[in-house]
Scaffold this active site. Structure first.
Site, PDB file in Angstrom:
ATOM      1  N   SER A  14      30.078  36.735 -65.842  1.00  0.00           N
ATOM      2  CA  SER A  14      30.021  36.501 -64.536  1.00  0.00           C
ATOM      3  C   SER A  14      31.512  36.739 -64.076  1.00  0.00           C
ATOM      4  CB  SER A  14      29.672  35.136 -64.097  1.00  0.00           C
ATOM      5  OG  SER A  14      30.103  34.818 -62.870  1.00  0.00           O
ATOM      6  N   HIS A  39      27.330  40.268 -64.762  1.00  0.00           N
ATOM      7  CA  HIS A  39      26.797  39.387 -63.521  1.00  0.00           C
ATOM      8  C   HIS A  39      27.409  39.222 -62.360  1.00  0.00           C
ATOM      9  CE1 HIS A  39      23.852  35.916 -62.744  1.00  0.00           C
ATOM     10  NE2 HIS A  39      25.104  35.253 -62.177  1.00  0.00           N
ATOM     11  N   ASP A  41      27.917  37.480 -58.598  1.00  0.00           N
ATOM     12  CA  ASP A  41      27.206  36.399 -57.808  1.00  0.00           C
ATOM     13  C   ASP A  41      27.867  36.562 -56.333  1.00  0.00           C
ATOM     14  OD1 ASP A  41      26.348  34.190 -59.707  1.00  0.00           O
ATOM     15  OD2 ASP A  41      28.475  34.674 -60.693  1.00  0.00           O
ATOM     16  N   MET A  43      27.608  35.200 -52.517  1.00  0.00           N
ATOM     17  CA  MET A  43      27.159  34.094 -52.104  1.00  0.00           C
ATOM     18  C   MET A  43      27.603  34.081 -50.488  1.00  0.00           C
ATOM     19  SD  MET A  43      29.222  31.316 -54.474  1.00  0.00           S
ATOM     20  CE  MET A  43      28.926  31.538 -56.377  1.00  0.00           C
ATOM     21  N   HIS A  72      23.106  38.512 -58.674  1.00  0.00           N
ATOM     22  CA  HIS A  72      22.786  37.489 -58.440  1.00  0.00           C
ATOM     23  C   HIS A  72      22.964  36.762 -57.059  1.00  0.00           C
ATOM     24  CE1 HIS A  72      22.658  32.624 -59.183  1.00  0.00           C
ATOM     25  NE2 HIS A  72      21.801  32.999 -58.510  1.00  0.00           N
ATOM     26  N   MET A  74      22.789  34.798 -54.029  1.00  0.00           N
ATOM     27  CA  MET A  74      22.981  33.264 -53.344  1.00  0.00           C
ATOM     28  C   MET A  74      23.064  33.441 -51.738  1.00  0.00           C
ATOM     29  SD  MET A  74      24.834  31.485 -56.443  1.00  0.00           S
ATOM     30  CE  MET A  74      25.451  33.211 -57.016  1.00  0.00           C
ATOM     31  N   MET A 143      19.028  28.352 -63.095  1.00  0.00           N
ATOM     32  CA  MET A 143      20.226  27.706 -62.754  1.00  0.00           C
ATOM     33  C   MET A 143      20.580  26.389 -63.531  1.00  0.00           C
ATOM     34  SD  MET A 143      21.568  29.679 -60.785  1.00  0.00           S
ATOM     35  CE  MET A 143      23.352  28.933 -60.793  1.00  0.00           C
ATOM     36  N   ASP A 181      22.095  30.356 -66.207  1.00  0.00           N
ATOM     37  CA  ASP A 181      23.480  30.585 -65.491  1.00  0.00           C
ATOM     38  C   ASP A 181      23.907  29.332 -65.323  1.00  0.00           C
ATOM     39  OD1 ASP A 181      25.320  31.578 -63.954  1.00  0.00           O
ATOM     40  OD2 ASP A 181      23.900  32.417 -62.701  1.00  0.00           O
TER      41      ASP A 181
END
Ligand code: DX5
Ligand code: ZN
Length: 221
Positions: A14, A39, A41, A43, A72, A74, A143, A181
């Site tokens: 990540s 990966h 993330d 957000m 991913h 979020m 998660m 994760d």
């Protein structure tokens, strides 16, 4: 859906834990390492109490990355952004169960763009919620911390969820992969793989180490 070929012991570093001033170097390290995916993330500061990065950063990473981008999301209302995320270079797009009112529609919007579709469960969301969607997804991301930050402590209940998910996948004859994760380290990684996880995301464990490629190798083997 077509069964995804069995893929095991995959590592997805990540980038959230990388030094953003040297992002290019981090991607080249991952390219040269035994890592399988990268990966990312994303957000929004609404679904989770943190803001990470968006399209321009994903595009730059995609231009350098030699491994598939595992994105991913979020964010609330992911339907608004999945097309741009795919265009930016995503290979797999995962959305949170908790953020999708019409999850089936969102999953097919992703798959119809020729991207892989993943669904993410927060630590409090039980695996059985996926009974009626498990055959339609390429991956389930469990998660193992509350989403929003790297470097948090692994939630032990995750092992049980991996077992339950493995059973659900077998019972429904689904081809979904299991990804975990949050808080993955050298101690819990072999236990998670043995429990049935196919892909492990690791941020802090990899990027806080002076030899990240060696940690990736150790996590994988
Ligand atoms: C947390 C993110 C994770 C995070 C993992 O919200 O989804 O991908 O970067 O980082 P570590 O491995 O440090 O827990
Ligand atoms: Zn993540």
């Amino acid at each position: 859906m077509d069964k995804t070929p069995v893929m095991d012991r995959l590592i997805a570093p990540s980038i959230l834990s990388a030094n953003f001033l040297e992002l290019g170097k981090a991607i080249e390290m991952v390219n040269a390492s035994e890592a399988d995916w990268i990966h990312l993330d994303v957000m929004d500061g609404v679904f989770v109490p943190n803001i990470s990065f968006g399209f321009p950063v994903i595009e730059k990473i995609a231009s350098l990355a030699k491994k598939p981008l595992d994105v991913h999301l979020m964010i609330v209302d992911p339907d608004r952004y999945i097309e741009r995320i795919k265009k930016a270079g995503a290979w797999l797009i995962s959305v949170h169960y908790e953020a999708c009112t019409h999850l089936h529609r969102t999953v097919y919007a992703i798959r119809n763009m020729d991207a892989k579709a993943g669904v993410v469960l927060n630590p409090h969301s039980p695996v059985h919620l996926l009974e009626d969607i498990i055959r339609d997804v390429d991956l389930v991301l469990l998660m193992s911390v509350n989403p929003g930050f790297g470097g948090q402590r692994f939630i032990e209940n995750t092992y049980e969820k991996v077992n339950q998910l493995k059973d659900l996948i077998a019972r429904k004859n689904s081809g979904a992969l299991i990804e975990v994760d949050g808080g993955v380290d050298l101690k819990n990684a072999p236990l998670l793989f043995n429990a049935g996880a196919n892909v492990l995301v690791t941020g802090n464990t990899v990027f806080s180490n002076p030899d990240p490629a060696e940690i990736i190798r150790k996590l994988k083997h």
